[in-house]
Design a protein around this motif. Structure first.
Motif, PDB file in Angstrom:
ATOM      1  N   GLU A   1     -11.934   5.728  -6.779  1.00  0.00           N
ATOM      2  CA  GLU A   1     -10.745   6.266  -6.091  1.00  0.00           C
ATOM      3  C   GLU A   1     -10.925   6.627  -4.481  1.00  0.00           C
ATOM      4  O   GLU A   1      -9.588   6.726  -4.060  1.00  0.00           O
ATOM      5  CB  GLU A   1     -11.282   7.889  -6.432  1.00  0.00           C
ATOM      6  CG  GLU A   1     -11.439   8.600  -7.903  1.00  0.00           C
ATOM      7  CD  GLU A   1      -9.777   8.116  -8.573  1.00  0.00           C
ATOM      8  OE1 GLU A   1      -8.403   8.424  -7.396  1.00  0.00           O
ATOM      9  OE2 GLU A   1      -9.204   7.843  -9.551  1.00  0.00           O
ATOM     10  N   ILE A   2     -12.336   6.342  -3.739  1.00  0.00           N
ATOM     11  CA  ILE A   2     -12.488   6.677  -2.785  1.00  0.00           C
ATOM     12  C   ILE A   2     -10.855   4.956  -2.105  1.00  0.00           C
ATOM     13  O   ILE A   2     -10.552   4.891  -1.238  1.00  0.00           O
ATOM     14  CB  ILE A   2     -13.955   6.542  -2.731  1.00  0.00           C
ATOM     15  CG1 ILE A   2     -14.751   8.130  -2.364  1.00  0.00           C
ATOM     16  CG2 ILE A   2     -14.190   5.525  -0.725  1.00  0.00           C
ATOM     17  CD1 ILE A   2     -15.831   7.796  -2.332  1.00  0.00           C
ATOM     18  N   GLU A   3     -11.249   3.818  -2.894  1.00  0.00           N
ATOM     19  CA  GLU A   3     -10.251   2.485  -2.757  1.00  0.00           C
ATOM     20  C   GLU A   3      -9.542   3.220  -2.534  1.00  0.00           C
ATOM     21  O   GLU A   3      -8.381   2.627  -1.341  1.00  0.00           O
ATOM     22  CB  GLU A   3     -11.000   2.104  -3.405  1.00  0.00           C
ATOM     23  CG  GLU A   3     -12.572   1.066  -2.981  1.00  0.00           C
ATOM     24  CD  GLU A   3     -12.628   0.843  -1.373  1.00  0.00           C
ATOM     25  OE1 GLU A   3     -11.640   0.391  -1.066  1.00  0.00           O
ATOM     26  OE2 GLU A   3     -13.674   0.621  -0.947  1.00  0.00           O
ATOM     27  N   THR A   4      -8.470   3.931  -3.795  1.00  0.00           N
ATOM     28  CA  THR A   4      -7.991   4.258  -4.079  1.00  0.00           C
ATOM     29  C   THR A   4      -7.498   4.666  -2.740  1.00  0.00           C
ATOM     30  O   THR A   4      -5.925   4.690  -1.884  1.00  0.00           O
ATOM     31  CB  THR A   4      -7.096   4.977  -4.808  1.00  0.00           C
ATOM     32  OG1 THR A   4      -6.940   4.228  -6.235  1.00  0.00           O
ATOM     33  CG2 THR A   4      -6.175   5.638  -4.907  1.00  0.00           C
ATOM     34  N   ALA A   5      -8.351   6.168  -2.313  1.00  0.00           N
ATOM     35  CA  ALA A   5      -7.193   7.225  -1.319  1.00  0.00           C
ATOM     36  C   ALA A   5      -7.797   6.037  -0.313  1.00  0.00           C
ATOM     37  O   ALA A   5      -6.615   6.965   0.667  1.00  0.00           O
ATOM     38  CB  ALA A   5      -8.601   7.882  -0.392  1.00  0.00           C
ATOM     39  N   LYS A   6      -8.397   5.189   0.278  1.00  0.00           N
ATOM     40  CA  LYS A   6      -8.580   4.884   2.042  1.00  0.00           C
ATOM     41  C   LYS A   6      -6.919   3.978   2.111  1.00  0.00           C
ATOM     42  O   LYS A   6      -6.392   3.774   3.352  1.00  0.00           O
ATOM     43  CB  LYS A   6      -9.444   4.063   1.665  1.00  0.00           C
ATOM     44  CG  LYS A   6     -11.180   3.778   2.055  1.00  0.00           C
ATOM     45  CD  LYS A   6     -12.187   3.204   1.643  1.00  0.00           C
ATOM     46  CE  LYS A   6     -12.163   2.055   2.174  1.00  0.00           C
ATOM     47  NZ  LYS A   6     -13.091   1.024   2.821  1.00  0.00           N
ATOM     48  N   LYS A   7      -5.763   3.123   0.555  1.00  0.00           N
ATOM     49  CA  LYS A   7      -4.766   2.780   1.346  1.00  0.00           C
ATOM     50  C   LYS A   7      -4.427   3.830   1.536  1.00  0.00           C
ATOM     51  O   LYS A   7      -3.010   3.633   1.538  1.00  0.00           O
ATOM     52  CB  LYS A   7      -4.751   2.429  -0.427  1.00  0.00           C
ATOM     53  CG  LYS A   7      -5.597   0.778  -0.443  1.00  0.00           C
ATOM     54  CD  LYS A   7      -6.068   0.081  -1.494  1.00  0.00           C
ATOM     55  CE  LYS A   7      -6.658  -0.394  -2.422  1.00  0.00           C
ATOM     56  NZ  LYS A   7      -6.463  -1.598  -3.862  1.00  0.00           N
ATOM     57  N   ARG A   8      -3.932   5.023   1.402  1.00  0.00           N
ATOM     58  CA  ARG A   8      -3.131   5.775   1.680  1.00  0.00           C
ATOM     59  C   ARG A   8      -2.671   6.254   3.264  1.00  0.00           C
ATOM     60  O   ARG A   8      -4.425   6.650   3.021  1.00  0.00           O
ATOM     61  CB  ARG A   8      -3.569   7.629   0.531  1.00  0.00           C
ATOM     62  CG  ARG A   8      -3.216   7.135  -0.703  1.00  0.00           C
ATOM     63  CD  ARG A   8      -3.088   8.281  -1.402  1.00  0.00           C
ATOM     64  NE  ARG A   8      -2.264   9.838  -0.995  1.00  0.00           N
ATOM     65  CZ  ARG A   8      -3.039  10.716  -1.507  1.00  0.00           C
ATOM     66  NH1 ARG A   8      -3.079  10.857  -2.664  1.00  0.00           N
ATOM     67  NH2 ARG A   8      -1.724  11.949  -1.070  1.00  0.00           N
ATOM     68  N   GLU A   9      -1.901   6.000   3.646  1.00  0.00           N
ATOM     69  CA  GLU A   9      -1.577   6.163   4.964  1.00  0.00           C
ATOM     70  C   GLU A   9      -1.394   8.069   5.192  1.00  0.00           C
ATOM     71  O   GLU A   9      -1.277   8.710   6.234  1.00  0.00           O
ATOM     72  CB  GLU A   9      -0.925   5.632   5.447  1.00  0.00           C
ATOM     73  CG  GLU A   9      -0.779   3.873   5.584  1.00  0.00           C
ATOM     74  CD  GLU A   9       0.814   3.159   5.992  1.00  0.00           C
ATOM     75  OE1 GLU A   9       0.828   3.945   7.407  1.00  0.00           O
ATOM     76  OE2 GLU A   9       0.631   2.282   6.120  1.00  0.00           O
ATOM     77  N   ASP A  10      -1.051   8.406   4.329  1.00  0.00           N
ATOM     78  CA  ASP A  10      -1.080  10.027   4.747  1.00  0.00           C
ATOM     79  C   ASP A  10      -1.929  11.359   4.277  1.00  0.00           C
ATOM     80  O   ASP A  10      -1.570  12.240   4.470  1.00  0.00           O
ATOM     81  CB  ASP A  10       0.241  10.508   3.517  1.00  0.00           C
ATOM     82  CG  ASP A  10      -0.126  10.322   2.129  1.00  0.00           C
ATOM     83  OD1 ASP A  10      -1.143   9.708   1.971  1.00  0.00           O
ATOM     84  OD2 ASP A  10       0.093  11.840   1.210  1.00  0.00           O
TER      85      ASP A  10
END
Length: 100
Positions: free
Chosen positions: A35-44
């Motif tokens: 989940e952290i890795e997924t969140a890191k990819k979000r620019e917003d």
């Protein structure tokens, strides 16, 4: 202004959603890294909050990832199910936005 994402238990996520934050309910602490890795990819996203009860079982594995992360800022907060000192949410938000 960027968004805030809370990753935690159902109760804490529900509380933060009422304040306008996004929330992701996770039961298994070992799913937290993904989940952290997924969140890191979000620019917003500017701030990712993780409840302490989820973080503690995988602390050693995630400390390196969290300590080097600058955008979004990842920080650990207490939940109603963990014992901890009060958190200055305003200070965290200002830091995430680059003012602290």
């Amino acid at each position: 202004m960027g968004k805030i994402l809370l990753i935690g238990d159902r109760y804490t996520v529900s509380l933060f959603r009422t304040m306008g934050a996004e929330g992701k309910v996770i039961e298994d602490p070992f799913a937290l890294e993904k989940e952290i890795e997924t969140a890191k990819k979000r620019e917003d996203l500017d701030l990712v909050l993780i409840t302490r009860d989820l973080y503690e079982p995988v602390r050693e594995k995630l400390d390196g990832v969290i300590s080097t992360q600058t955008k979004p800022l990842v920080t650990i907060i207490p939940s109603p199910f963990s014992e901890s000192k009060p958190v200055d949410v305003r200070k965290m938000v200002l830091k995430a936005l680059g003012f602290g």
